[in-house]
Design a protein around this motif. Structure first.
Motif, PDB file in Angstrom:
ATOM      1  N   LEU A 214       0.845  -1.206   0.000  1.00 41.31           N
ATOM      2  CA  LEU A 214       0.000   0.000   0.000  1.00 41.31           C
ATOM      3  C   LEU A 214       0.877   1.252   0.000  1.00 41.31           C
ATOM      4  O   LEU A 214       0.601   2.224  -0.699  1.00 41.31           O
ATOM      5  CB  LEU A 214      -0.914   0.018   1.232  1.00 41.31           C
ATOM      6  N   ASP A 215       1.957   1.185   0.776  1.00 37.61           N
ATOM      7  CA  ASP A 215       2.897   2.296   0.835  1.00 37.61           C
ATOM      8  C   ASP A 215       3.549   2.487  -0.534  1.00 37.61           C
ATOM      9  O   ASP A 215       3.645   3.602  -1.049  1.00 37.61           O
ATOM     10  CB  ASP A 215       3.948   1.977   1.914  1.00 37.61           C
ATOM     11  N   TYR A 216       3.968   1.387  -1.135  1.00 40.53           N
ATOM     12  CA  TYR A 216       4.613   1.442  -2.454  1.00 40.53           C
ATOM     13  C   TYR A 216       3.650   2.016  -3.493  1.00 40.53           C
ATOM     14  O   TYR A 216       3.978   2.932  -4.241  1.00 40.53           O
ATOM     15  CB  TYR A 216       5.058   0.039  -2.865  1.00 40.53           C
ATOM     16  N   LEU A 217       2.444   1.476  -3.503  1.00 41.85           N
ATOM     17  CA  LEU A 217       1.437   1.902  -4.477  1.00 41.85           C
ATOM     18  C   LEU A 217       1.181   3.409  -4.392  1.00 41.85           C
ATOM     19  O   LEU A 217       1.128   4.104  -5.403  1.00 41.85           O
ATOM     20  CB  LEU A 217       0.127   1.138  -4.217  1.00 41.85           C
ATOM     21  N   THR A 218       1.030   3.917  -3.173  1.00 43.72           N
ATOM     22  CA  THR A 218       0.727   5.340  -3.034  1.00 43.72           C
ATOM     23  C   THR A 218       1.974   6.194  -3.268  1.00 43.72           C
ATOM     24  O   THR A 218       1.987   7.026  -4.168  1.00 43.72           O
ATOM     25  CB  THR A 218       0.122   5.644  -1.654  1.00 43.72           C
ATOM     26  N   ALA A 219       3.041   5.956  -2.499  1.00 40.42           N
ATOM     27  CA  ALA A 219       4.214   6.832  -2.579  1.00 40.42           C
ATOM     28  C   ALA A 219       4.926   6.733  -3.922  1.00 40.42           C
ATOM     29  O   ALA A 219       5.379   7.740  -4.461  1.00 40.42           O
ATOM     30  CB  ALA A 219       5.180   6.522  -1.442  1.00 40.42           C
ATOM     31  N   ASN A 220       5.030   5.531  -4.470  1.00 41.00           N
ATOM     32  CA  ASN A 220       5.832   5.388  -5.678  1.00 41.00           C
ATOM     33  C   ASN A 220       5.046   5.467  -6.970  1.00 41.00           C
ATOM     34  O   ASN A 220       5.628   5.667  -8.026  1.00 41.00           O
ATOM     35  CB  ASN A 220       6.598   4.064  -5.652  1.00 41.00           C
TER      36      ASN A 220
END
Ligand code: TRP
Length: 467
Positions: free
Chosen positions: A402-408
């Motif tokens: 979820l962090d990857y999807l949003t931030a990256n």
């Protein structure tokens, strides 16, 4: 249909309805409250530590000025012109400009992205809330690295404890958002932001009394380019988006509540400056403490939760300073989380025809539920790596994904679309009209940055992160 005649924020006489910020100052505080968050106090120090200090900070500052600030102006401008939640705003503006209705995808990206970010942001905000109590009860006093590590490990290992703090944090956020723009968002930030500055200055004051203040200052401000990797440059650029709350419709929806006569350039500059100031003050508070206690600046994401308690446990007055520090972190995370809930609630409220309170309950409950995924990723499901078959996602839990999807992915994409929409899709004269800067040199510099420098810069980050 003109966007001003349909806007809900003005009544027939053109008077400002209470849905608008009461003043320029109120907007600056609220937008600063959104920008200043875990990103400044938790993330900025640890990525600065990992990337060797000064040179990284310099690149980060350039990214704020050349990419972040132009996009913030564009996003606030789009928001005020549209006057609604991000989805309706994009739909109306695209219709008015006679271009593809697909542009409302940018609004959707924001509503969905804010929803996802808040689901895990609230869990981390919950860590901060729990550390207020941990510190206040004197738990850090005299604790060694193992004991502090065990405290953090126990917190992450207990789903019920995480759930308790996540629930409390989400409730704090919902109470404010349910009260609306003036009574809720504005009042909260008017108190929280100044308190945050005072607390931060006190901590810097403490750091000044350690004999490592000079070392902390030179770590932050003397650039050593041999320590900066290409990846560090890209990290700095990505963080500029996160820290300024860009690309997710947050600045768009805050811009929708901005009275017409306020200068977007001035308020955006003020918000960017304050956000940067807080990040640098956080660095000035944290690094001297890190060095004075022989800690590792590149310790990573655990930096503040696992190493600062160690420092607080050793310093005189550590219980007090530790408690103040985590109170400050909660304030910062709180005002950011409020801003992440607003695009979702404003969309539910305007599109589903339900009251603000009910919208907040519905949206908040949904986000709270999604937060369970993050909570379980930290313990029961820590071995569950749904996309583990792809090399990029190897070892990533649902929370990491979820962090990857949003931030990256979602943030750079949102920022890029904001730049393209304002720089290329909207007519130059309507952009000029909304900014109210005429065809001044300032306007032309901004427009040039937005049309060329920003999209190219963002594309570099975006593509890099995909490969
Ligand atoms: N800027 C906040 C921080 O630094 C987080 C945040 C709030 C955010 N709203 C956002 C990040 C919108 C991206 C998009 O902690």
């Amino acid at each position: 249909m003109s966007s001003t005649s349909t806007t809900l924020t003005r009544d027939a006489s053109g008077e400002q309805a209470p849905r608008l910020w009461s003043s320029r100052f109120a907007f600056v505080l609220a937008a600063t409250g959104s920008a200043v968050g875990l990103g400044n106090i938790w993330k900025f120090p640890y990525i600065t530590g990992e990337n060797g200090g000064g040179a990284f900070v310099l690149v980060y500052l350039l990214c704020i000025a050349l990419i972040g600030l132009p996009i913030m102006m564009a996003e606030v401008m789009i928001g005020r012109r549209g006057g609604h939640n991000p989805i309706t705003t994009m739909k109306n503006l695209a219709a008015k400009a006679g271009i593809s209705a697909r542009w409302q995808g940018l609004g959707w990206l924001g509503v969905v992205g804010s929803f996802i970010i808040l689901s895990f942001y609230s869990v981390i905000g919950g860590w901060a809330v729990s550390y207020v109590g941990t510190s206040a009860t004197g738990t850090f006093a005299g604790a060694d690295a193992d004991a502090v590590g065990a405290l953090f490990g126990n917190l992450l290992g207990s789903p019920s404890t995480l759930l308790l703090w996540h629930t409390l944090f989400m409730a704090l956020v919902m109470v404010v958002v349910a009260r609306g723009v003036r009574a809720g968002l504005e009042k909260a930030t008017t108190w929280l932001m100044p308190a945050l500055f005072v607390l931060l200055l006190m901590l810097v004051g403490y750091a000044f009394t350690t004999d490592s203040f000079g070392q902390g200052v030179s770590f932050l401000f003397s650039p050593d380019f041999s320590k900066l990797s290409t990846e560090g440059v890209l990290t700095a650029m990505g963080h500029a988006f996160f820290t300024l709350s860009l690309g997710m419709g947050v600045m768009m929806v805050y811009g929708a509540y901005l009275p017409k006569q306020v200068s977007i350039a001035k308020v955006s500059i003020a918000v960017s400056l304050m956000d940067t100031l807080v990040a640098l003050l956080a660095g000035l508070a944290i690094f001297p403490i890190v060095f004075a206690n022989g800690l590792e600046p590149g310790a990573g994401p655990g930096l503040i939760f696992q190493t600062l308690p160690l420092a607080f446990g050793q310093m005189p007055g550590g219980t007090l300073f530790g408690t103040l520090f985590f109170v400050l972190l909660v304030f910062a995370a709180w005002t950011s989380a409020i801003s992440l809930l607003e695009p979702v609630v404003s969309w539910v409220e305007e599109n589903k025809g339900i009251s603000r309170v009910t919208s907040t309950l519905v949206a908040g409950a949904a986000i709270w539920t999604m937060g369970l995924l993050t909570i379980l990723s930290l313990n029961e499901w820590s071995g569950f790596h749904p996309l583990g078959m792809f090399a990029t996602f190897e070892g990533k839990t649902i929370f990491d994904l979820l962090d990857y999807l949003t931030a990256n992915i979602m943030l750079p994409l949102g920022g890029l679309l904001v730049a393209l929409f304002a720089g290329w899709a909207l007519r130059r004269d309507s952009v000029q009209d909304e900014l109210g800067m005429g065809d001044s040199a300032m306007f032309r510099i901004w427009y040039g940055l937005l049309r060329y420098v920003t999209p190219i810069g963002v594309l570099v980050v975006f593509v890099y992160n995909l490969i």
